[in-house]
Design a protein around this motif. Structure first.
Motif, PDB file in Angstrom:
ATOM      1  N   LEU A 178       0.819  -1.210   0.000  1.00  0.00           N
ATOM      2  CA  LEU A 178       0.000   0.000   0.000  1.00  0.00           C
ATOM      3  C   LEU A 178       0.852   1.259   0.000  1.00  0.00           C
ATOM      4  CD1 LEU A 178      -2.807   1.363   0.300  1.00  0.00           C
ATOM      5  CD2 LEU A 178      -2.516   1.142   2.779  1.00  0.00           C
ATOM      6  N   GLY A 179       1.900   1.279   0.836  1.00  0.00           N
ATOM      7  CA  GLY A 179       2.728   2.477   0.933  1.00  0.00           C
ATOM      8  C   GLY A 179       3.405   2.822  -0.381  1.00  0.00           C
ATOM      9  N   ILE A 180       3.925   1.823  -1.077  1.00  0.00           N
ATOM     10  CA  ILE A 180       4.608   2.091  -2.348  1.00  0.00           C
ATOM     11  C   ILE A 180       3.609   2.515  -3.418  1.00  0.00           C
ATOM     12  CG2 ILE A 180       5.931   1.004  -4.208  1.00  0.00           C
ATOM     13  CD1 ILE A 180       7.377  -0.610  -2.102  1.00  0.00           C
ATOM     14  N   ARG A 181       2.433   1.919  -3.412  1.00  0.00           N
ATOM     15  CA  ARG A 181       1.424   2.297  -4.399  1.00  0.00           C
ATOM     16  C   ARG A 181       0.896   3.716  -4.169  1.00  0.00           C
ATOM     17  NH1 ARG A 181      -0.709  -1.736  -7.601  1.00  0.00           N
ATOM     18  NH2 ARG A 181      -0.012  -3.865  -7.106  1.00  0.00           N
ATOM     19  N   GLN A 182       0.977   4.206  -2.936  1.00  0.00           N
ATOM     20  CA  GLN A 182       0.472   5.540  -2.630  1.00  0.00           C
ATOM     21  C   GLN A 182       1.480   6.654  -2.910  1.00  0.00           C
ATOM     22  OE1 GLN A 182      -0.770   5.198   1.477  1.00  0.00           O
ATOM     23  NE2 GLN A 182      -2.886   4.800   0.902  1.00  0.00           N
ATOM     24  N   VAL A 183       2.698   6.286  -3.293  1.00  0.00           N
ATOM     25  CA  VAL A 183       3.691   7.298  -3.637  1.00  0.00           C
ATOM     26  C   VAL A 183       3.215   8.071  -4.871  1.00  0.00           C
ATOM     27  CG1 VAL A 183       6.058   7.685  -4.409  1.00  0.00           C
ATOM     28  CG2 VAL A 183       5.587   6.006  -2.620  1.00  0.00           C
ATOM     29  N   VAL A 188       7.489   9.854  -8.940  1.00  0.00           N
ATOM     30  CA  VAL A 188       8.081   8.719  -9.642  1.00  0.00           C
ATOM     31  C   VAL A 188       8.482   9.122 -11.058  1.00  0.00           C
ATOM     32  CG1 VAL A 188       7.666   6.374 -10.491  1.00  0.00           C
ATOM     33  CG2 VAL A 188       6.777   7.061  -8.252  1.00  0.00           C
ATOM     34  N   GLU A 189       7.627   9.873 -11.723  1.00  0.00           N
ATOM     35  CA  GLU A 189       7.948  10.340 -13.072  1.00  0.00           C
ATOM     36  C   GLU A 189       9.139  11.289 -13.054  1.00  0.00           C
ATOM     37  OE1 GLU A 189       4.356  12.039 -14.484  1.00  0.00           O
ATOM     38  OE2 GLU A 189       3.324  10.116 -14.778  1.00  0.00           O
ATOM     39  N   ALA A 190       9.230  12.115 -12.016  1.00  0.00           N
ATOM     40  CA  ALA A 190      10.382  13.014 -11.899  1.00  0.00           C
ATOM     41  C   ALA A 190      11.672  12.222 -11.739  1.00  0.00           C
ATOM     42  CB  ALA A 190      10.189  13.957 -10.717  1.00  0.00           C
ATOM     43  N   THR A 197      17.706   4.665 -11.963  1.00  0.00           N
ATOM     44  CA  THR A 197      17.497   3.244 -12.208  1.00  0.00           C
ATOM     45  C   THR A 197      16.361   2.744 -11.314  1.00  0.00           C
ATOM     46  OG1 THR A 197      19.095   2.588 -10.519  1.00  0.00           O
ATOM     47  CG2 THR A 197      19.931   2.958 -12.756  1.00  0.00           C
ATOM     48  N   GLY A 198      15.936   1.519 -11.549  1.00  0.00           N
ATOM     49  CA  GLY A 198      14.848   0.967 -10.741  1.00  0.00           C
ATOM     50  C   GLY A 198      15.193   0.898  -9.265  1.00  0.00           C
ATOM     51  N   SER A 199      16.422   0.478  -8.955  1.00  0.00           N
ATOM     52  CA  SER A 199      16.823   0.394  -7.546  1.00  0.00           C
ATOM     53  C   SER A 199      16.955   1.772  -6.918  1.00  0.00           C
ATOM     54  CB  SER A 199      18.134  -0.383  -7.427  1.00  0.00           C
ATOM     55  OG  SER A 199      19.167   0.267  -8.146  1.00  0.00           O
ATOM     56  N   GLN A 200      17.478   2.747  -7.673  1.00  0.00           N
ATOM     57  CA  GLN A 200      17.587   4.109  -7.144  1.00  0.00           C
ATOM     58  C   GLN A 200      16.209   4.694  -6.864  1.00  0.00           C
ATOM     59  OE1 GLN A 200      19.902   5.888 -10.314  1.00  0.00           O
ATOM     60  NE2 GLN A 200      21.809   5.745  -9.128  1.00  0.00           N
ATOM     61  N   LYS A 201      15.296   4.457  -7.764  1.00  0.00           N
ATOM     62  CA  LYS A 201      13.936   4.973  -7.578  1.00  0.00           C
ATOM     63  C   LYS A 201      13.278   4.322  -6.360  1.00  0.00           C
ATOM     64  CE  LYS A 201      10.980   3.738 -10.673  1.00  0.00           C
ATOM     65  NZ  LYS A 201      10.295   3.637 -11.975  1.00  0.00           N
ATOM     66  N   LEU A 202      13.547   3.022  -6.165  1.00  0.00           N
ATOM     67  CA  LEU A 202      12.944   2.309  -5.040  1.00  0.00           C
ATOM     68  C   LEU A 202      13.513   2.788  -3.712  1.00  0.00           C
ATOM     69  CD1 LEU A 202      11.197  -0.007  -3.883  1.00  0.00           C
ATOM     70  CD2 LEU A 202      13.154  -1.520  -4.250  1.00  0.00           C
ATOM     71  N   PHE A 203      14.852   2.834  -3.607  1.00  0.00           N
ATOM     72  CA  PHE A 203      15.482   3.111  -2.316  1.00  0.00           C
ATOM     73  C   PHE A 203      15.572   4.600  -1.984  1.00  0.00           C
ATOM     74  CE2 PHE A 203      17.159  -1.150  -3.224  1.00  0.00           C
ATOM     75  CZ  PHE A 203      16.846  -1.785  -2.031  1.00  0.00           C
ATOM     76  N   LYS A 204      15.528   5.470  -2.992  1.00  0.00           N
ATOM     77  CA  LYS A 204      15.679   6.895  -2.722  1.00  0.00           C
ATOM     78  C   LYS A 204      14.382   7.685  -2.836  1.00  0.00           C
ATOM     79  CE  LYS A 204      20.563   7.108  -4.042  1.00  0.00           C
ATOM     80  NZ  LYS A 204      21.591   7.794  -4.869  1.00  0.00           N
TER      81      LYS A 204
END
Length: 279
Positions: A178-183, A188-190, A197-204
């Motif tokens: 739920l938390g990730i979907r509510q971002v 995310v587009e920015a 990268t995918g990992s950078q977007k996830l962790f940062k």
């Protein structure tokens, strides 16, 4: 009704028993290794906690509560009074065993739950497959989890942790998803526009913004793991739950109240601490 009565009984119980026997026979070396390793880890953790003098342990918990609550004395004072009560009633060793059970089952639930929640948020197929499994896990009565736990690991603290993990896992998975979907999609587009990268977007981006929601799920997982203490004592898990169960079996109201109050004190301290850390 006559037609329904004439329908042969489906051999569900027999098939499940045969399947469990097959799983137990095939994976017996793995279950034995997990049981032996887990017993060593949990007994070591309990012994480590017991090495700390009760007075020093109480002072440390009070200090953590004091700073976690923004230097307010309410929670710290409650923890001092509550833990002194537990020590005074001769339940200190049981308290350490209970804390070990909660710590291990909560850590395992978080280690499994957070990556699984991330996978559900990232994959539509994973979300479709895992969601009904989580529904099943949350609607199944807690006592039922003791059956495969005993079949795989016998009796003791290890099957208690196994049952606790199954029971306590869903909130962490659901809240992470739920938390990730509510971002915000704009954020995310920015991140994508800056070449993340995918990992950078996830962790940062995603995990930091979803932190409060994920921590709320972890809080629920810890409390559910603690709620399994009494039930896990039915299959030999030591701790305060075993004292409550023993008092129930012998109709010892006073002893049961003392042990139950110790569990309540521990639950309040853990709940308030995890809430403070979330904030």
């Amino acid at each position: 009704m006559d037609f329904l009565d004439n329908i042969p009984k489906l051999p569900v119980a027999e098939n499940i028993e045969n399947f469990m026997d097959w799983i137990t026979d095939v994976l017996e070396p793995i279950f034995d290794f997990v049981q032996s390793f887990s017993e060593i880890v949990m007994e070591g953790l309990t012994d480590l906690l017991l090495l700390v003098p009760p007075l020093l342990f109480i002072v440390l918990i009070a200090a953590i509560c004091f700073f976690a609550s923004g230097k307010k004395f309410g929670l710290a004072a409650f923890s001092i009074v509550g833990l002194f009560y537990v020590q005074n009633q001769g339940l200190w060793d049981d308290l350490m065993s209970t804390i070990t059970l909660v710590i291990v089952s909560s850590l395992v639930s978080v280690i499994i739950g957070v990556p699984l929640g991330i996978l559900m948020a990232k994959s539509k197929w994973a979300n479709t497959i895992v969601t009904p499994i989580l529904d099943f896990m949350q609607t199944m009565p807690a006592f039922v989890y003791l059956i495969p736990a005993v079949a795989f690991f016998g009796i003791g603290m290890v099957p208690g942790v196994f049952a606790s993990v199954i029971f306590a896992l869903p909130p962490t998975v659901r809240f992470t998803n739920l938390g990730i979907r509510q971002v915000s999609e704009e954020l995310v587009e920015a991140a994508d526009s800056f070449g993340s990268t995918g990992s950078q977007k996830l962790f940062k981006v995603e995990l930091p913004l979803a932190k409060s929601t994920i921590m709320a799920g972890i809080n629920q997982t810890v409390m559910l793991a603690l709620s399994m203490v009494v039930i896990a004592s039915m299959i030999g898990a030591p701790g305060l739950g075993s004292q409550v169960l023993s008092s129930l079996q012998r109709a010892q109201v006073g002893t049961g109240f003392v042990s139950g109050l110790a569990l309540v004190i521990l639950a309040i301290i853990i709940d308030r601490l995890t809430q403070k850390f979330t904030k």
